[in-house]
Design an enzyme around this catalytic site. Structure first.
Site, PDB file in Angstrom:
ATOM      1  N   GLU A   1       0.837  -1.202   0.000  1.00  0.00           N
ATOM      2  CA  GLU A   1       0.000   0.000   0.000  1.00  0.00           C
ATOM      3  C   GLU A   1       0.868   1.246   0.000  1.00  0.00           C
ATOM      4  OE1 GLU A   1      -3.314   2.409   2.680  1.00  0.00           O
ATOM      5  OE2 GLU A   1      -2.768   0.361   3.202  1.00  0.00           O
TER       6      GLU A   1
ATOM      7  N   LYS B   1      -7.968 -15.130  16.398  1.00  0.00           N
ATOM      8  CA  LYS B   1      -8.177 -14.759  14.994  1.00  0.00           C
ATOM      9  C   LYS B   1      -9.633 -14.411  14.682  1.00  0.00           C
ATOM     10  CE  LYS B   1      -4.274 -17.679  13.800  1.00  0.00           C
ATOM     11  NZ  LYS B   1      -3.764 -18.872  13.120  1.00  0.00           N
TER      12      LYS B   1
ATOM     13  N   ASP C   1       2.053 -14.276  12.788  1.00  0.00           N
ATOM     14  CA  ASP C   1       0.887 -14.861  12.130  1.00  0.00           C
ATOM     15  C   ASP C   1       0.001 -13.720  11.646  1.00  0.00           C
ATOM     16  OD1 ASP C   1      -1.452 -16.123  11.374  1.00  0.00           O
ATOM     17  OD2 ASP C   1      -1.368 -17.585  13.014  1.00  0.00           O
TER      18      ASP C   1
ATOM     19  N   HIS D   1      -2.749   9.975  -1.556  1.00  0.00           N
ATOM     20  CA  HIS D   1      -2.945   8.656  -2.166  1.00  0.00           C
ATOM     21  C   HIS D   1      -2.947   8.737  -3.685  1.00  0.00           C
ATOM     22  CE1 HIS D   1      -3.652   5.583   0.942  1.00  0.00           C
ATOM     23  NE2 HIS D   1      -3.925   6.617   1.718  1.00  0.00           N
TER      24      HIS D   1
END
Length: 572
Positions: free
Chosen positions: A250, A382, A458, A556
């Site tokens: 990004e 998660k 993770d 951006h």
């Protein structure tokens, strides 16, 4: 008129014997160069004086200047010729002439035709000419893709590929059958391409240690994905500077975080506090009645039984130490949330082994207990869950900084009051209206994910690890800004999993937290958690400032848009 070359320019010619010599341009003149220059200088100024005198007389006699006699016409031609020569002498050319490099290359092409066959001229050595350095070979403009370097399969590998395609050899068994992880990945890759009819060109295969992931990180590999790593910072945190590795695709993310680090550093740095450190696992067990489930709950929460349960739990690891057990009854089902310290490991496997030991032990006193699952989602791993937001999971960290008002104005391009108002309406009120669970922030998950990917964590645990409450308050009579992030569930480790891979290990080493800390077990993982929180603080500060200043879309559009012509990109 033909002499338009600079008098001091050199030409390169070859003699009949093939030897090169340097020839001066003045060698073509009938007189030495200094005499030629003197003649043209004298001629130029003499003719100029004659014309000026003649034109002065015309002006006095009211004769038109454009009416010329023969002597004046000749004088003008001589003046122009001498003027052109003098311009050439001072280094100005009216006529484009071949440069020394162009002449050298033309001569080499003509003279070297006998050295190599046609079509190999790009590889032939150029002759060394006296006084002229041989030009350096041009560097390759195209970087070869590692995926294109894979050699064709051998006859033996071809037979295995055909067997995998036919289904007679399972793809997952290649490593054990061949004893060569790299070869297994190559064969699996080729078989996959033939089965699917799709090319994997562009997915690298070479340059990776497939032995390092066997039985630990990834099964049935066919290559690896490259993600660029940028560095934000340094970030001054708790009196130390940290350069923060961020793996992301990004645009603006690293640059924005870097700006936040700059604002924090110029204001004296940030500080952090570790509130809690404990990984959780919550199995679910079932009884024939709710009463029986409640009996086990009371047993687990009885302080007199805690020492026995802890001893059983702690047998599984040198570093895993039980901290607490929290139980919840749902009908005749019981959920037991174990929390334990895990050293420098993230600790999921460690706590799971301890839980299994306890379940085996409890089976003696509660033989009617039916273990449904080692994880009953009361952990919770998660998934966004209020229990993690309230109780914490992994490392619970608060990080804060005081940003000076002039830094807010000069570096962040906004005002303290604007940031405070935006934070209240966006991060607090807006998130509440949306029913956010732990999402009272601008983009904590952006920074958490980037640091996690770079350091081998993770990435799926970004979900609970990004739980973050961002707060901003005007202090010192509204002149300065107090900003903080509260993150109750940062799940990180510096050993195990992807942390041992070469790239991720290098990023951990950059932060000074690679591997296990033998002097103070667990301190490396705790330090990494504070760095994650400090990075989020910098990212929150910069993004909120960009929004307050109306710079978000502009930045951006500048940094997060590809200039590649997508119409030229084809897919297999």
């Amino acid at each position: 008129m033909e002499q338009t070359r600079k008098p001091m320019k050199m030409e390169v010619k070859f003699a009949e014997n093939g030897e090169a010599k340097v020839v001066k341009a003045s060698d073509a003149l009938p007189l030495p160069l200094y005499l030629t220059n003197a003649v043209f200088f004298t001629l130029f100024f003499s003719v100029a004086y004659f014309l000026l005198t003649s034109w002065r007389e015309k002006i006095r006699s009211h004769t038109p200047l454009h009416v010329l006699n023969l002597s004046e016409i000749v004088s003008i031609l001589v003046l122009v010729a001498s003027f052109v020569y003098l311009l050439g002498f001072f280094g100005i050319d009216f006529v484009q002439t071949p440069s020394l490099k162009d002449e050298e290359e033309d001569i080499i092409v003509q003279e070297d035709a006998h050295i190599v066959p046609c079509g190999q001229a790009l590889e032939c050595p150029r002759p060394q000419i006296a006084g002229i350095a041989s030009p350096k070979p041009a560097q390759k403009a195209i970087v070869e893709n590692p995926a294109m370097e894979t050699p064709p399969p051998t006859a033996e590998d071809e037979e295995i590929i055909k067997a995998v395609v036919a289904g007679t050899i399972p793809s997952y068994s290649l490593e054990s059958k061949l004893g060569d992880c790299k070869r297994a990945a190559s064969i699996r890759r080729e078989a996959l391409q033939r089965i699917t009819g799709k090319s994997l060109e562009g997915l690298p295969l070479e340059g990776f240690d497939y032995e390092s992931i066997l039985g630990q990180c990834c099964e049935m590999p066919v290559g690896y994905v490259t993600i660029p790593v940028g560095i934000a910072g340094p970030l001054m945190l708790d009196g130390r500077e940290f350069s923060i590795p961020m793996a992301t695709t990004e645009g603006c993310l690293v640059a924005s975080t870097n700006r936040g680090c700059k604002a924090i550093n110029l204001s004296g740095g940030a500080s952090s506090v570790l509130l809690k450190d404990g990984m959780t696992r919550a199995p679910v067990v079932r009884f024939n009645s709710a009463r029986r489930a409640a009996e086990l709950k009371f047993y687990m929460e009885d302080p007199e039984n805690y020492e026995t349960i802890s001893m059983v739990f702690n047998k599984s690891s040198r570093f895993g130490r039980l901290q607490s057990v929290q139980c919840a009854v749902a009908g005749k089902n019981l959920y037991m949330r174990f929390c334990c310290s895990t050293g420098d490991a993230m600790g999921m496997n460690m706590v799971s082994k301890g839980v299994q030991n306890v379940l085996d032990f409890l089976q003696n006193d509660f033989p009617d207990m039916d273990v449904i699952g080692i994880s009953g989602n009361y952990c919770s791993d998660k998934k966004p869950a209020a229990v993690n937001w309230i109780e914490g999971r992994g490392k619970s960290v608060v990080c804060e900084a005081v940003i000076k008002g002039d830094i807010v104005t000069k570096v962040l391009k906004t005002k303290v009051a604007a940031l405070v108002e935006l934070n209240m309406l966006k991060n607090l009120t807006g998130s509440a209206i949306a029913g956010a669970l732990g999402g009272f922030n601008a983009h904590a998950s952006n920074i958490v994910s980037a640091v996690y990917l770079a350091t081998g964590q993770d990435p799926a645990q970004n979900i609970e690890s990004s739980h973050c409450l961002t707060m901003m308050e005007a202090i010192n009579d509204g002149n300065d800004l107090h900003v903080s992030v509260t993150m109750p569930s940062i799940e990180v480790g510096t050993v195990g999993g992807g942390t041992q891979l070469a790239s991720q290990s290098a990023c951990l080493n950059l932060l000074g937290v690679k591997g296990a800390n033998r002097e103070a077990p667990g301190s490396n993982a705790r330090q990494l958690a504070t760095v994650v929180a400090g990075s989020v603080l910098a990212g929150e500060l910069s993004l909120m400032s960009a929004i307050a200043a109306g710079q978000l879309v502009k930045s951006h559009m500048k940094y997060n848009r590809s200039s590649k012509d997508v119409t030229t990109v084809s897919s297999a």
